[in-house]
Scaffold this active site. Structure first.
Site, short mmCIF file in Angstrom:
data_model
loop_
_atom_site.label_atom_id
_atom_site.label_comp_id
_atom_site.label_asym_id
_atom_site.label_seq_id
_atom_site.Cartn_x
_atom_site.Cartn_y
_atom_site.Cartn_z
N GLU A 1 10.80 -8.63 -2.06
CA GLU A 1 11.38 -7.43 -1.47
C GLU A 1 10.68 -7.23 -0.14
O GLU A 1 9.49 -6.92 -0.09
CB GLU A 1 11.19 -6.21 -2.37
CG GLU A 1 11.94 -5.01 -1.80
CD GLU A 1 11.63 -3.70 -2.52
OE1 GLU A 1 12.54 -2.87 -2.63
OE2 GLU A 1 10.48 -3.52 -2.94
N LEU A 2 11.43 -7.39 0.94
CA LEU A 2 10.82 -7.47 2.26
C LEU A 2 11.24 -6.29 3.14
O LEU A 2 11.47 -5.20 2.64
CB LEU A 2 11.18 -8.82 2.88
CG LEU A 2 10.87 -10.03 1.98
CD1 LEU A 2 11.31 -11.33 2.61
CD2 LEU A 2 9.39 -10.07 1.61
N GLY B 1 6.51 -6.71 0.65
CA GLY B 1 5.77 -6.58 1.89
C GLY B 1 6.59 -7.03 3.07
O GLY B 1 7.83 -6.96 3.05
N LYS C 1 -2.50 -8.83 -7.23
CA LYS C 1 -3.36 -8.65 -6.08
C LYS C 1 -2.82 -7.46 -5.31
O LYS C 1 -1.84 -7.56 -4.59
CB LYS C 1 -3.37 -9.91 -5.19
CG LYS C 1 -4.64 -10.09 -4.32
CD LYS C 1 -4.90 -8.97 -3.33
CE LYS C 1 -3.99 -9.11 -2.10
NZ LYS C 1 -4.34 -8.05 -1.07
N CYS D 1 10.27 0.78 2.96
CA CYS D 1 11.15 -0.28 3.44
C CYS D 1 12.60 0.16 3.52
O CYS D 1 13.40 -0.45 4.23
CB CYS D 1 11.01 -1.51 2.55
SG CYS D 1 11.20 -1.17 0.79
N GLU E 1 11.37 -3.40 12.50
CA GLU E 1 10.86 -2.41 11.54
C GLU E 1 9.58 -1.77 12.08
O GLU E 1 8.62 -2.46 12.41
CB GLU E 1 10.60 -3.08 10.20
CG GLU E 1 10.23 -2.08 9.11
CD GLU E 1 10.07 -2.73 7.75
OE1 GLU E 1 10.49 -2.12 6.75
OE2 GLU E 1 9.53 -3.85 7.67
N TRP F 1 0.79 -1.22 0.00
CA TRP F 1 0.00 0.00 0.00
C TRP F 1 0.83 1.28 0.00
O TRP F 1 0.29 2.35 -0.25
CB TRP F 1 -0.92 0.03 1.23
CG TRP F 1 -0.25 -0.38 2.52
CD1 TRP F 1 -0.26 -1.63 3.08
CD2 TRP F 1 0.53 0.44 3.39
NE1 TRP F 1 0.47 -1.64 4.25
CE2 TRP F 1 0.97 -0.37 4.46
CE3 TRP F 1 0.91 1.79 3.37
CZ2 TRP F 1 1.76 0.11 5.50
CZ3 TRP F 1 1.70 2.27 4.40
CH2 TRP F 1 2.12 1.44 5.45
N ASN F 2 2.12 1.18 0.27
CA ASN F 2 2.87 2.43 0.46
C ASN F 2 3.24 3.13 -0.85
O ASN F 2 3.27 4.35 -0.91
CB ASN F 2 4.11 2.20 1.33
CG ASN F 2 5.03 1.14 0.77
OD1 ASN F 2 4.60 0.19 0.13
ND2 ASN F 2 6.32 1.29 1.03
#
Length: 495
Positions: free
Chosen positions: A253-254, A231, A178, A287, A386, A154-155
């Site tokens: 990508e976390l 996410g 999605k 992130c 985080e 969402w960012n």
């Protein structure tokens, strides 16, 4: 985007109602006003989308399209995004609360991603491999994978979707997306624009809904050839496990807990602005946020004062207002998470120099004040985990060896920043910092041409740059015997 609009899924270039008949609402995080309703997807909806994308992958209109013509379609999509930049920027601001002027800047450069991958589309090629027998020709070729499932956050919905979509399409794949349930509108509009650009029906499909329903069904669908996810690390590990059980690839990508290091010889005024940009831009909801700030003891007090003073003066308010410098957090749970971490930090012994309070921004929304914490150390949870909000933890250090150890003492390895005028130190630190992206005397710079990779718990795989094309293709080795003589009996040994 009209208020109270209802969005369906976008499947096969058509609006498709959810099989359950259920919808969910999205609200403006600045005002809490309802923006729209979106289809609540489930496994049946996901199956429709995957089948549509599989059919499109096998359709000669897409399968047999030349690489150069795929590039033309991507370039046209980039043009359309540019033509609709203001509309898309405003939609995204209303949906997730990011500053309109920041979104305008993002949208002004987003077409370049499509132009870049358009140029790469007909540069996907193999090699001729030297063989010991000159009568045998061995060459390699790269092929598209098939249907790619993308789950986006969402960012930065459009930017992070583009990081997956553009290279996947350039390579000849199809995609089911999605988007986050908090930010569905712009991704649906992107799919519409892809159809307008000329992509065949089903090449880009979007199913909206919740992670436990639509997201999980997409991850587990047996016809997926790859999953690309941005996410949380926890969700990423679950996706990786599911994909590994079916031997399909992932790009993940976390999370991050990035160090931003300021040495004693740095220009402190510049470094202070770099720290502010690294943690307070986008309300810290990124992130790559430089949330762990290490300042050399010789300039620690000055840097702390400059950052704290600027944090106090940051203008909080309506993200549509050009004078606003900090908008809301994207939803209530995110604001509560940030507040909970600050409270936890105080209980661990941290001191709040500024901020540390919820706010409604004068609009009733999910705002949180820019926060500076001191009296912290690298062992505290507020420093190690985080937060994803506007919270900077600032710590002193004495030696290069010490700060290198502290910076690398984390489960994450997405990015790192350092500020110094010593060129040798810059190269030394860049080679030893355990992070996929290193910024020197800047922060948050990025380009579609520059690859990004997370180390450790920050993910696997590469996004951006030419390397990402390997993520969306498979390698095939072809051997051709050009010798027309009869094939020898393998059981008769010849001297």
């Amino acid at each position: 985007m009209a208020n109270n609009q209802t969005y369906q899924h976008y499947i096969g270039a058509q609006w498709v109602a959810p099989s359950s008949g259920e919808y969910f609402q999205s609200t403006n995080p600045a005002t809490l006003a309802v923006l729209y309703s979106a289809a609540r997807g489930n496994a049946e909806d996901v199956a429709k989308a995957v089948e549509s994308s599989q059919a499109a992958f096998e359709d000669p209109r897409w399968r047999d399209l030349s690489q150069t013509k795929r590039g033309h379609l991507l370039r046209r999509l980039g043009d359309l995004i540019g033509e609709h930049a203001e509309e898309l920027a405003r939609m995204e601001t209303l949906d997730n609360g990011k500053l309109l002027r920041e979104m305008r800047a993002q949208l002004s450069t987003l077409p370049e991603y499509y132009y870049y991958y358009a140029g790469l589309a007909d540069k996907i090629q193999g090699d001729v491999i030297p063989a010991s027998d000159k009568r045998v020709l061995n060459y390699t070729m790269r092929e598209p994978l098939g249907v790619v499932g993308a789950i986006t956050p969402w960012n930065s919905p459009l930017t992070l979707t583009t990081s997956k979509l553009a290279p996947a399409l350039a390579a000849g794949n199809t995609m089911v997306i999605k988007p986050s349930e908090y930010t569905s509108a712009t991704v649906l509009r992107l799919a519409e624009l892809a159809t307008e650009a000329g992509f065949p029906p089903g090449v880009v499909n979007v199913v909206t809904g919740f992670g436990a329903e639509a997201g999980a069904a997409l991850v587990e669908h047996p016809k997926l050839a790859k999953i690309s996810f941005t996410g949380s690390t926890l969700t990423g590990s679950r996706i990786a496990a599911s994909a590994a059980s079916r031997f399909i690839g992932t790009t993940l990508e976390l999370g991050g807990k990035s160090p931003n290091i300021v040495f004693g010889d740095a220009d402190v005024a510049n470094a202070s602005m770099g720290v502010v940009a690294g943690i307070f831009a986008a309300a810290g909801q990124t992130c790559i946020a430089g949330s762990r700030v290490f300042a050399h003891k010789s300039i620690y007090d000055e840097l702390l004062e400059r950052v704290t003073e600027r944090a106090r003066s940051i203008v909080i308010g309506d993200p549509l207002d050009d004078l606003t410098e900090l908008g809301p957090l994207a939803f209530a749970d995110q604001r509560d998470k940030v507040a909970g971490y600050v409270d936890l930090g105080v209980s661990e012994g941290a001191r709040v120099l500024t901020g540390g309070r919820r706010s409604d921004g004068g609009l009733g929304g999910f705002f949180y004040e820019p926060t500076v914490l001191t009296d912290v150390d690298n062992s505290m949870r507020v420093v190690r985990e985080e937060i994803f909000g506007p919270v900077a933890a600032i710590m002193p250090f004495e030696t290069e060896e010490e700060v290198l150890r502290l910076a690398n003492d984390t489960d994450y390895g997405l990015a790192a920043g350092l500020w110094t005028q010593n060129l040798s130190r810059a190269h030394r630190m860049a080679s030893k910092l355990e992070a996929g992206t290193i910024w020197v005397n800047t922060y948050r710079a990025m380009s579609p041409m520059s690859p990004r990779q997370g180390f450790k718990n920050s993910g696997v795989g590469v996004e951006h740059g030419t390397e990402t094309m390997r993520e969306y293709t498979r390698l095939k080795s072809v051997w051709i015997n050009t010798n027309e003589e009869p094939v020898a009996d393998p059981f008769i040994m010849r001297s």
